[in-house]
Write a protein that holds these residues in place. Structure first.
Motif, PDB file in Angstrom:
ATOM      1  N   GLU A  90       0.940  -1.335  -0.111  1.00  0.00           N
ATOM      2  CA  GLU A  90      -0.188  -0.110   0.038  1.00  0.00           C
ATOM      3  C   GLU A  90       0.789   1.386   0.154  1.00  0.00           C
ATOM      4  OE1 GLU A  90      -2.865  -0.272   3.105  1.00  0.00           O
ATOM      5  OE2 GLU A  90      -4.013  -2.009   1.861  1.00  0.00           O
ATOM      6  N   ARG A  94       1.398  11.356   1.926  1.00  0.00           N
ATOM      7  CA  ARG A  94       0.982  12.462   2.997  1.00  0.00           C
ATOM      8  C   ARG A  94       1.453  13.870   2.784  1.00  0.00           C
ATOM      9  NH1 ARG A  94      -0.364   9.416   7.676  1.00  0.00           N
ATOM     10  NH2 ARG A  94       0.161   7.200   7.625  1.00  0.00           N
ATOM     11  N   SER A 100      -1.759   7.520  11.659  1.00  0.00           N
ATOM     12  CA  SER A 100      -0.823   6.536  11.937  1.00  0.00           C
ATOM     13  C   SER A 100       0.628   7.152  12.332  1.00  0.00           C
ATOM     14  CB  SER A 100      -0.393   5.449  11.323  1.00  0.00           C
ATOM     15  OG  SER A 100      -0.047   5.422  10.187  1.00  0.00           O
ATOM     16  N   LEU A 101       0.773   8.364  11.302  1.00  0.00           N
ATOM     17  CA  LEU A 101       2.090   9.102  11.244  1.00  0.00           C
ATOM     18  C   LEU A 101       2.450   9.822  12.792  1.00  0.00           C
ATOM     19  CD1 LEU A 101       4.884  10.044   9.985  1.00  0.00           C
ATOM     20  CD2 LEU A 101       3.363  12.139   9.201  1.00  0.00           C
ATOM     21  N   LYS A 103       0.900   9.119  15.685  1.00  0.00           N
ATOM     22  CA  LYS A 103       0.768   8.158  16.499  1.00  0.00           C
ATOM     23  C   LYS A 103       2.108   7.302  16.743  1.00  0.00           C
ATOM     24  CE  LYS A 103      -4.042   6.697  16.595  1.00  0.00           C
ATOM     25  NZ  LYS A 103      -4.486   6.498  15.013  1.00  0.00           N
ATOM     26  N   TYR A 121       3.579   0.543   3.076  1.00  0.00           N
ATOM     27  CA  TYR A 121       2.876  -0.866   3.957  1.00  0.00           C
ATOM     28  C   TYR A 121       2.675  -1.982   3.270  1.00  0.00           C
ATOM     29  CZ  TYR A 121       1.858   3.229   6.947  1.00  0.00           C
ATOM     30  OH  TYR A 121       1.923   4.528   7.689  1.00  0.00           O
ATOM     31  N   ASP A 129      -1.057  -5.074   8.129  1.00  0.00           N
ATOM     32  CA  ASP A 129      -0.298  -3.954   7.267  1.00  0.00           C
ATOM     33  C   ASP A 129       0.800  -3.229   7.907  1.00  0.00           C
ATOM     34  OD1 ASP A 129      -2.316  -4.991   5.488  1.00  0.00           O
ATOM     35  OD2 ASP A 129      -3.193  -3.078   5.448  1.00  0.00           O
ATOM     36  N   ASP A 175      -3.952  13.011   2.993  1.00  0.00           N
ATOM     37  CA  ASP A 175      -3.232  11.760   2.832  1.00  0.00           C
ATOM     38  C   ASP A 175      -4.186  11.101   1.952  1.00  0.00           C
ATOM     39  OD1 ASP A 175      -4.776  10.434   4.672  1.00  0.00           O
ATOM     40  OD2 ASP A 175      -3.015  10.700   6.443  1.00  0.00           O
ATOM     41  N   PHE A 176      -3.407  10.022   1.568  1.00  0.00           N
ATOM     42  CA  PHE A 176      -4.221   9.016   0.876  1.00  0.00           C
ATOM     43  C   PHE A 176      -3.227   7.812   0.510  1.00  0.00           C
ATOM     44  CE2 PHE A 176      -2.556   9.734  -3.760  1.00  0.00           C
ATOM     45  CZ  PHE A 176      -2.145  10.853  -3.503  1.00  0.00           C
ATOM     46  N   LYS A 177      -4.072   6.655   0.011  1.00  0.00           N
ATOM     47  CA  LYS A 177      -3.427   5.430  -0.422  1.00  0.00           C
ATOM     48  C   LYS A 177      -3.774   4.872  -1.747  1.00  0.00           C
ATOM     49  CE  LYS A 177      -5.537   1.684   0.166  1.00  0.00           C
ATOM     50  NZ  LYS A 177      -6.374   0.538  -0.688  1.00  0.00           N
ATOM     51  N   ASP A 202     -12.923   6.557   1.240  1.00  0.00           N
ATOM     52  CA  ASP A 202     -12.501   5.316   1.846  1.00  0.00           C
ATOM     53  C   ASP A 202     -11.139   5.312   2.038  1.00  0.00           C
ATOM     54  OD1 ASP A 202     -14.778   4.560   2.612  1.00  0.00           O
ATOM     55  OD2 ASP A 202     -14.707   2.449   1.571  1.00  0.00           O
ATOM     56  N   THR A 203     -10.480   5.883   0.932  1.00  0.00           N
ATOM     57  CA  THR A 203      -8.837   5.658   0.898  1.00  0.00           C
ATOM     58  C   THR A 203      -7.953   7.104   1.111  1.00  0.00           C
ATOM     59  OG1 THR A 203      -8.691   5.841  -1.564  1.00  0.00           O
ATOM     60  CG2 THR A 203      -9.022   3.925  -0.412  1.00  0.00           C
ATOM     61  N   CYS A 204      -8.764   8.072   1.216  1.00  0.00           N
ATOM     62  CA  CYS A 204      -8.053   9.642   1.406  1.00  0.00           C
ATOM     63  C   CYS A 204      -8.668  10.211   2.764  1.00  0.00           C
ATOM     64  CB  CYS A 204      -8.545  10.462   0.308  1.00  0.00           C
ATOM     65  SG  CYS A 204      -8.447   9.969  -1.356  1.00  0.00           S
ATOM     66  N   ARG A 205      -8.035  11.068   3.179  1.00  0.00           N
ATOM     67  CA  ARG A 205      -8.252  11.855   4.065  1.00  0.00           C
ATOM     68  C   ARG A 205      -8.563  13.119   3.597  1.00  0.00           C
ATOM     69  NH1 ARG A 205      -4.834   9.180   8.067  1.00  0.00           N
ATOM     70  NH2 ARG A 205      -5.928   7.953   9.504  1.00  0.00           N
TER      71      ARG A 205
HETATM   72  N1  UDP Z   1      -5.538   3.872   4.142  1.00  0.00           N
HETATM   73  C1  UDP Z   1      -6.145   3.088   3.426  1.00  0.00           C
HETATM   74  N2  UDP Z   1      -6.443   1.846   3.605  1.00  0.00           N
HETATM   75  C2  UDP Z   1      -5.468   1.410   4.774  1.00  0.00           C
HETATM   76  C3  UDP Z   1      -4.615   2.193   5.270  1.00  0.00           C
HETATM   77  C4  UDP Z   1      -4.730   3.259   5.335  1.00  0.00           C
HETATM   78  O1  UDP Z   1      -6.862   3.695   2.615  1.00  0.00           O
HETATM   79  O2  UDP Z   1      -5.491  -0.008   4.703  1.00  0.00           O
HETATM   80  C5  UDP Z   1      -5.422   5.540   3.678  1.00  0.00           C
HETATM   81  C6  UDP Z   1      -6.117   6.167   4.991  1.00  0.00           C
HETATM   82  O3  UDP Z   1      -7.326   6.356   4.670  1.00  0.00           O
HETATM   83  C7  UDP Z   1      -5.356   7.433   4.899  1.00  0.00           C
HETATM   84  C8  UDP Z   1      -3.904   6.927   4.589  1.00  0.00           C
HETATM   85  O4  UDP Z   1      -4.069   5.833   3.772  1.00  0.00           O
HETATM   86  O5  UDP Z   1      -6.064   8.223   4.083  1.00  0.00           O
HETATM   87  C9  UDP Z   1      -3.263   7.153   5.863  1.00  0.00           C
HETATM   88  O6  UDP Z   1      -3.436   6.070   6.676  1.00  0.00           O
HETATM   89  P1  UDP Z   1      -2.915   6.016   8.231  1.00  0.00           P
HETATM   90  O7  UDP Z   1      -1.670   5.402   8.014  1.00  0.00           O
HETATM   91  O8  UDP Z   1      -2.813   7.323   9.027  1.00  0.00           O
HETATM   92  O9  UDP Z   1      -3.758   4.941   8.760  1.00  0.00           O
HETATM   93  P2  UDP Z   1      -4.750   4.850   9.911  1.00  0.00           P
HETATM   94  O10 UDP Z   1      -4.116   3.876  10.611  1.00  0.00           O
HETATM   95  O11 UDP Z   1      -4.772   6.201  10.813  1.00  0.00           O
HETATM   96  O12 UDP Z   1      -6.126   4.368   9.302  1.00  0.00           O
END
Ligand code: UDP
Length: 263
Positions: A90, A94, A100-101, A103, A121, A129, A175-177, A202-205
């Protein structure tokens, strides 16, 4: 185009075979999961909105020269896509620190990053992950250096384009994935990397520029409520859902015929 057997079912999507070699159908479910599926819910209408928003964003990227798996949207919940071999990583991009960053590294929530941060990831639910480095990717041959170079370049370009798209409608892309896959290019006779999966709330903030209101899946993760209203707001601002329409008026059954705006 005939829909064949189910090839794969994930947390939010199902992939079906078609009678066309190299093409499959991606079906968007209403299921929402968080924290590696420890938290689950069915949110009526989410799949329809993600299908439409992702179609719009991937088409916009394609117009800017990004190769994607999307062939066309078929109906309310389904897209015809190129079958790819998904790279099991993944790719997270950002712009502002959160999630998670903050934390993991104790970075203050909302810190604007000097430049976009790329993270990797491993796609592995059993291991939750885990964050990995490029060296892990090369060591275990999840992708080679040439592929990762191409992916990093594409991810930064996608970030630039999407930041612009969202800024134009009053939204900050926090951020986004992304996920990428390999596909055989018949003309060039090489394997090439293309953008796969989906890009959606679902995959972006996504935060409102003025108020920082969350317009993404964090509404579910953090129990903020009104998830569908937020996703509808994103669709409306992008100009793909009529102002006057409310998702509660939509029939989500197989025969549903919501008229999204053609852009
Ligand atoms: N994200 C996702 N799928 C995942 C993990 C993360 O789409 O399995 C996206 C999440 O929506 C955010 C970005 O990736 O936009 C970064 O996520 P983060 O690592 O902060 O994850 P958290 O653990 O906070 O969900």
């Amino acid at each position: 185009m005939n829909k064949g057997k189910k090839l794969y079912e994930g947390k939010a999507k199902i992939i079906y075979q078609t009678n066309d070699k190299g093409l499959v159908i991606q079906h968007f479910k209403d299921d929402a999961t968080a924290f590696n599926a420890l938290k689950k819910a069915n949110i009526e209408g989410k799949g329809v909105l993600n299908n439409r928003i992702s179609e719009y964003l991937l088409n916009t990227l394609a117009q800017c020269g990004i190769e994607t798996h999307l062939v066309k949207r078929l109906n309310m919940r389904e897209q015809l896509i190129k079958q790819v071999e998904i790279i099991p990583v993944e790719f997270v991009i950002r712009n502002i620190a959160t999630g998670s960053l903050t934390k993991r590294l104790g970075i203050s929530e909302g810190t604007v990053l000097n430049k976009p941060l790329l993270e990797y990831y491993l796609k592995n639910d059993e291991l939750d992950d885990p964050l990995i480095s490029k060296e892990h990717i090369y060591s275990f041959e999840w992708a080679n250096e040439q592929e990762i170079q191409a992916i990093d370049k594409m991810s930064l370009r996608i970030n630039d384009i999407l930041q612009g798209v969202f800024r134009g409608v009053g939204i900050k892309l926090i951020d986004f994935k992304l996920e990428y896959g390999r596909t055989w290019n018949k003309d060039k006779e090489v394997n090439e990397i293309i953008l796969a999966d989906e890009i959606s709330p679902d995959t972006c903030r996504l935060w409102d520029i003025k108020t920082d209101k969350k317009l993404d899946k964090d509404r579910f993760r953090k129990d903020l409520g009104n998830l569908i209203e937020a996703y509808q707001d994103v669709a409306r601002r992008l100009g793909i859902m009529p102002e006057e329409m409310n998702i509660s008026e939509v029939n989500f059954g197989k025969t549903a015929s919501i008229k999204f705006k053609k852009k």
